[in-house]
Motif scaffolding. Structure first.
Motif, short mmCIF file in Angstrom:
data_model
loop_
_atom_site.label_atom_id
_atom_site.label_comp_id
_atom_site.label_asym_id
_atom_site.label_seq_id
_atom_site.Cartn_x
_atom_site.Cartn_y
_atom_site.Cartn_z
N SER A 8 40.81 42.76 2.16
CA SER A 8 40.94 41.86 3.31
C SER A 8 40.48 42.50 4.62
O SER A 8 39.83 41.86 5.44
CB SER A 8 42.37 41.34 3.44
N LYS A 9 40.77 43.79 4.80
CA LYS A 9 40.31 44.47 6.02
C LYS A 9 38.79 44.55 6.05
O LYS A 9 38.17 44.36 7.09
CB LYS A 9 40.94 45.85 6.15
N GLY A 10 38.19 44.87 4.90
CA GLY A 10 36.74 44.92 4.82
C GLY A 10 36.11 43.58 5.11
O GLY A 10 35.11 43.48 5.81
N LYS A 11 36.70 42.51 4.58
CA LYS A 11 36.20 41.16 4.82
C LYS A 11 36.31 40.79 6.29
O LYS A 11 35.40 40.20 6.86
CB LYS A 11 36.94 40.14 3.96
N GLN A 12 37.42 41.14 6.89
CA GLN A 12 37.60 40.85 8.32
C GLN A 12 36.59 41.59 9.16
O GLN A 12 36.00 41.01 10.08
CB GLN A 12 39.03 41.20 8.77
N LEU A 13 36.37 42.86 8.85
CA LEU A 13 35.40 43.64 9.61
C LEU A 13 33.99 43.12 9.38
O LEU A 13 33.21 42.98 10.32
CB LEU A 13 35.49 45.12 9.22
N ALA A 14 33.65 42.79 8.13
CA ALA A 14 32.32 42.26 7.83
C ALA A 14 32.08 40.95 8.58
O ALA A 14 30.99 40.73 9.12
CB ALA A 14 32.16 42.06 6.33
N THR A 15 33.08 40.10 8.65
CA THR A 15 32.96 38.83 9.38
C THR A 15 32.77 39.10 10.87
O THR A 15 31.91 38.49 11.51
CB THR A 15 34.22 37.96 9.16
N TRP A 16 33.53 40.02 11.42
CA TRP A 16 33.41 40.34 12.84
C TRP A 16 32.04 40.92 13.16
O TRP A 16 31.40 40.54 14.14
CB TRP A 16 34.51 41.33 13.24
N VAL A 17 31.56 41.83 12.30
CA VAL A 17 30.25 42.45 12.52
C VAL A 17 29.15 41.39 12.46
O VAL A 17 28.24 41.38 13.29
CB VAL A 17 30.00 43.59 11.51
N ALA A 18 29.24 40.47 11.50
CA ALA A 18 28.24 39.40 11.41
C ALA A 18 28.23 38.56 12.68
O ALA A 18 27.17 38.20 13.20
CB ALA A 18 28.52 38.53 10.18
N ARG A 19 29.40 38.29 13.21
CA ARG A 19 29.50 37.52 14.46
C ARG A 19 28.88 38.30 15.62
O ARG A 19 28.16 37.74 16.45
CB ARG A 19 30.97 37.18 14.75
N GLN A 20 29.15 39.60 15.68
CA GLN A 20 28.58 40.41 16.76
C GLN A 20 27.06 40.49 16.65
O GLN A 20 26.35 40.46 17.65
CB GLN A 20 29.19 41.82 16.77
#
Length: 81
Positions: A8-20
Protein backbone atom coordinates in the motif's frame (compact mmCIF):
# COMPACT_ATOMS: atom_id res chain seq x y z
CA UNK A 1 14.31 4.41 -10.12
CA UNK A 2 11.27 2.19 -10.02
CA UNK A 3 8.85 2.31 -7.14
CA UNK A 4 7.61 -1.09 -5.99
CA UNK A 5 3.83 -0.99 -6.05
CA UNK A 6 3.28 -4.34 -4.36
CA UNK A 7 2.29 -2.85 -1.03
CA UNK A 8 0.00 0.00 0.00
CA UNK A 9 2.83 2.45 0.73
CA UNK A 10 4.43 1.67 -2.63
CA UNK A 11 1.09 2.17 -4.39
CA UNK A 12 0.54 5.48 -2.63
CA UNK A 13 4.00 6.71 -3.52
CA UNK A 14 3.67 5.51 -7.14
CA UNK A 15 0.34 7.36 -7.44
CA UNK A 16 1.82 10.53 -5.96
CA UNK A 17 4.87 10.38 -8.24
CA UNK A 18 2.66 9.89 -11.31
CA UNK A 19 0.66 12.96 -10.27
CA UNK A 20 3.82 15.01 -9.79
CA UNK A 21 5.12 13.93 -13.21
CA UNK A 22 1.91 15.10 -14.81
CA UNK A 23 1.95 18.40 -12.92
CA UNK A 24 5.66 18.98 -13.60
CA UNK A 25 5.14 18.32 -17.31
CA UNK A 26 2.28 20.85 -17.35
CA UNK A 27 4.56 23.34 -15.63
CA UNK A 28 7.29 22.76 -18.24
CA UNK A 29 4.74 23.36 -21.01
CA UNK A 30 3.81 26.69 -19.44
CA UNK A 31 0.39 25.46 -18.38
CA UNK A 32 -1.20 25.88 -14.97
CA UNK A 33 0.05 22.92 -12.97
CA UNK A 34 -0.85 23.67 -9.40
CA UNK A 35 2.81 23.37 -8.42
CA UNK A 36 4.24 26.21 -6.38
CA UNK A 37 7.69 27.54 -7.37
CA UNK A 38 9.25 26.01 -4.26
CA UNK A 39 7.74 22.63 -5.15
CA UNK A 40 9.17 22.85 -8.67
CA UNK A 41 12.55 23.71 -7.17
CA UNK A 42 12.33 20.82 -4.71
CA UNK A 43 11.64 18.35 -7.55
CA UNK A 44 14.51 19.79 -9.59
CA UNK A 45 16.85 19.61 -6.59
CA UNK A 46 16.44 15.83 -6.46
CA UNK A 47 16.79 15.44 -10.25
CA UNK A 48 13.15 14.44 -10.55
CA UNK A 49 12.53 12.57 -13.81
CA UNK A 50 9.41 13.69 -15.58
CA UNK A 51 9.99 11.91 -18.88
CA UNK A 52 9.99 8.14 -18.39
CA UNK A 53 10.89 7.65 -22.05
CA UNK A 54 14.14 9.48 -21.34
CA UNK A 55 14.85 7.12 -18.46
CA UNK A 56 14.05 4.04 -20.54
CA UNK A 57 16.28 5.32 -23.36
CA UNK A 58 19.17 5.91 -20.97
CA UNK A 59 18.68 2.47 -19.38
CA UNK A 60 18.94 0.83 -22.82
CA UNK A 61 21.88 3.01 -23.82
CA UNK A 62 23.78 1.99 -20.69
CA UNK A 63 22.89 -1.65 -21.33
CA UNK A 64 24.28 -1.34 -24.86
CA UNK A 65 27.40 0.35 -23.49
CA UNK A 66 27.99 -2.56 -21.09
CA UNK A 67 27.41 -5.02 -23.95
CA UNK A 68 30.00 -3.18 -26.04
CA UNK A 69 32.51 -3.25 -23.16
CA UNK A 70 32.03 -7.02 -22.79
CA UNK A 71 31.97 -7.96 -26.49
CA UNK A 72 33.83 -5.14 -28.25
CA UNK A 73 30.96 -4.33 -30.63
CA UNK A 74 27.35 -3.14 -30.68
CA UNK A 75 25.90 -5.86 -32.89
CA UNK A 76 23.51 -7.41 -30.41
CA UNK A 77 22.26 -10.80 -31.58
CA UNK A 78 18.48 -11.11 -31.89
CA UNK A 79 18.38 -13.89 -29.28
CA UNK A 80 19.55 -11.25 -26.74
CA UNK A 81 16.58 -9.04 -27.62
Amino acid sequence: FKIPADDSKGKQLATWVARQRNRYKQHQEGKHSGLEPDQVQALENIDFVCDLNEVRWMDRFLELHRFRQQHGHCTVPKQNA
